[in-house]
Write an enzyme that holds these catalytic residues in place. Structure first.
Site, short mmCIF file in Angstrom:
data_model
loop_
_atom_site.label_atom_id
_atom_site.label_comp_id
_atom_site.label_asym_id
_atom_site.label_seq_id
_atom_site.Cartn_x
_atom_site.Cartn_y
_atom_site.Cartn_z
N CYS A 2 0.87 -1.17 0.00
CA CYS A 2 0.00 0.00 0.00
C CYS A 2 0.91 1.21 0.00
CB CYS A 2 -0.92 0.00 1.22
SG CYS A 2 -1.96 1.48 1.34
N GLU A 111 -3.63 1.28 -6.08
CA GLU A 111 -2.72 0.19 -6.40
C GLU A 111 -2.51 0.17 -7.91
OE1 GLU A 111 -0.07 -1.49 -5.80
OE2 GLU A 111 -0.99 -2.11 -3.90
#
Length: 254
Positions: A2, A111
């Site tokens: 992340c 992402e």
């Protein structure tokens, strides 16, 4: 992994879902990046009988954990993520996992699907948010680093876990999501051992998140507006998501 996330909910919404008595106003943030300050929630100090002292309090920490034993941060890998599978035993995270578990409120995260280099295709960015909207809390860890001159710096990282099938089509890792009913147990580092919360460090349910293709604007930290989350037509791809690489998935920004 992340590496970018957002918190666009109002302070009132964050305060309500986390049961905070106080929370200073803050602006919507669409592109939160490593080394920037992030809002986290920690367990409050022990309360006296009959006291209305809050069980949870908000704090700001720098995103990028520095263990207390590090001598020179400039020579240490910046830890923005911690693998939940090894956090209990790994030296960098062991103390924080036992004593300083935190919640990181977010509206979602970004992402990238990165095709193999030989394919010649560019990465495709995705804005990944809860299908039902609102605030979601990632499990995280916190450490306070003291420099040689005595200055203290609160730092934190986000725990990750192997992705579910939905996110796995984009990336092999995803943040650990802590459900509201588990906030208290996750934050309880006084009576709760790390082994007592291992069951909380699991992939989110398949239908929890939705992945929205977005433009490359999110790649630049200087871009901070809502246009980062505008849907785009995803690039055509003929390749499968890249396989996981060996290593612990940490990122260095030094």
């Amino acid at each position: 992994m992340c590496g970018r996330f957002a918190l666009t909910a109002s302070p009132e919404e964050v305060r309500e879902i986390l049961g905070l008595m106080e929370l200073e106003a803050f602006p919507a943030r669409y592109n939160i990046a490593p080394t920037q300050p992030i809002l986290v929630v920690v367990a409050g100090p022990p309360s006296e009988p009959g006291s209305n002292r809050p069980d949870r309090i908000a704090a700001l920490v720098r995103w990028g954990l520095i263990p207390s034993w590090v001598k020179d941060p400039a020579e240490f890998t910046l830890l923005i993520n911690a693998r939940s599978e090894t956090a209990i035993d790994k030296a960098s995270f062991r103390a924080a996992m036992r004593h300083r578990r935190i919640l990181v409120p977010t509206s979602g995260f970004y992402e990238w699907h990165r095709p193999p280099k030989e394919s010649g295709e560019k990465p495709q960015a995705y804005w990944i948010r809860p299908k039902q909207g609102g605030v979601v809390c990632f499990g995280g860890l916190m450490e306070t680093y003291m420099s040689k001159d005595g200055a203290e710096l609160d730092t934190g990282c986000i725990l990750t876990v192997g992705a579910n099938r939905t996110i796995g089509a984009i990336h092999d890792r995803m943040p650990v999501v802590i459900a509201p009913e588990d906030y208290t147990r996750w934050l309880d580092c006084r009576s709760g051992e790390p082994r007592d919360v291992v069951d909380l460090m699991k992939p989110a349910q398949e239908d929890f998140f939705e992945a929205i293709p977005v433009s490359d604007l999110v790649n630049k930290v200087a871009n901070v507006g809502p246009e980062l989350q505008t849907p785009v037509t995803p690039r055509a791809t003929t390749s499968k998501p890249a396989p996981a690489k060996p290593g612990d998935g940490q990122m260095s920004l030094f």
